[in-house]
Design an enzyme around this catalytic site. Structure first.
Site, PDB file in Angstrom:
ATOM      1  N   ARG A 180       0.842  -1.199   0.000  1.00  0.00           N
ATOM      2  CA  ARG A 180       0.000   0.000   0.000  1.00  0.00           C
ATOM      3  C   ARG A 180       0.879   1.253   0.000  1.00  0.00           C
ATOM      4  NH1 ARG A 180      -4.612   0.074   4.358  1.00  0.00           N
ATOM      5  NH2 ARG A 180      -5.307   1.802   3.030  1.00  0.00           N
ATOM      6  N   CYS A 237      -1.076   5.831   9.222  1.00  0.00           N
ATOM      7  CA  CYS A 237      -1.456   4.532   8.644  1.00  0.00           C
ATOM      8  C   CYS A 237      -2.583   4.795   7.660  1.00  0.00           C
ATOM      9  CB  CYS A 237      -1.858   3.559   9.747  1.00  0.00           C
ATOM     10  SG  CYS A 237      -3.230   4.151  10.765  1.00  0.00           S
TER      11      CYS A 237
END
Length: 282
Positions: A180, A237
């Site tokens: 990611r 995050c």
């Protein structure tokens, strides 16, 4: 004060003269709804069996505000959070232990919120429910009202501009999975990639196969190798949940760090914000 507690240590404290308040924060990041499957139900898991005396806290409803411009899990209203904690029996002078199903992310979110709002004695059960070998209960307790009055600002909090600046002046860690960060996949947010200058540091690498944190010296060596020696440190995050777990890991290593609570879900929703892809921070 330690940021984590082992299951045997917790059992001893629960039998002691000053037992901690227990918060059960079972939650999972789930894409099941998009696939047409039932989403994870933390309350149902709690009702099926929990540590005796533990009170369930709902991450989505009580540890976050409504999704929107602030991200998928923006910070909750402080007054509402305080009311939730008082209903759970949390007082300023009472120790608190938080646990989840074992991943540690949700428990760390509760830990971070309590620390950010000024609670001085809160720890996470290392390894979560899976580490507990004692009896479980299906009784739902009704604790006496606590007196905790949240006062935000006790630990570091970053907004988008602060995260961008820290990526240039200090060390900004990206706690998501490497793919990611690199922008190879993005199953949730508008676009893949990372904040320019951020360093990839998946939070999954802070724990062993049993979900328990690596030793403090091992974690310290990991973060120093990523650039934490003498630098101001921040973490983000996807939506401020697994990032809290990385802040917790840094605390175990003795390294203070701020959390960018809006994280990638907020950053990537703003088309004016730059996006970097690939393994290079820039």
């Amino acid at each position: 004060m330690n940021a984590i507690i082992s299951a045997p240590e917790l059992a001893n404290e629960l039998d002691g003269a000053r037992p901690p308040v227990l918060l059960d924060v079972r939650w999972q990041l789930s894409l099941a709804k998009a696939a047409g499957a039932a989403a994870f139900d933390g309350r149902a898991e709690y009702e099926a069996g929990h540590l005796p005396g533990a009170v369930f806290v709902d991450l989505d409803a009580e540890l976050a505000g409504p999704p929107g411009a602030g991200g998928r899990h923006p910070l909750p209203d402080v007054a509402a959070f305080g009311a939730v904690m008082r209903r759970a029996g949390v007082s300023a002078g009472t120790p608190v232990v938080v646990y989840d199903g074992g991943q540690g992310w949700a428990a760390a979110r509760a830990w971070w919120l309590l620390r950010w709002t000024g609670h001085q004695d809160v720890r996470v059960l290392d390894g979560g429910l899976a580490a507990w070998t004692g009896a479980l209960s299906t009784d739902v307790p009704a604790p006496a009202e606590g007196d905790f009055a949240p006062e935000p600002g006790a630990v570091g909090l970053l907004d988008a501009d602060g995260a961008a600046a820290l990526a240039r002046s200090g060390l900004l860690l990206d706690a998501r999975a490497g793919e990611r960060y690199r922008g190879e996949v993005e199953p949730i947010d508008r676009v893949g990639g990372h904040i320019p200058g951020a360093v990839s540091a998946p939070t999954t690498e802070n724990v062993g196969p049993d979900g328990r944190f690596l030793a403090p010296d091992v974690l310290a060596d990991r973060f120093k190798a990523l650039g934490a020696s003498g630098a101001e440190v921040g973490v983000y995050c996807g939506s401020g949940v697994s990032g809290a777990h990385e802040v917790l890991a840094l605390a175990v290593a003795g390294i203070p760090a701020a959390l960018y609570a809006g994280s990638w879900s907020q950053w990537s929703s703003d088309e004016s914000r730059p996006v970097a892809t690939g393994p290079d921070p820039q």
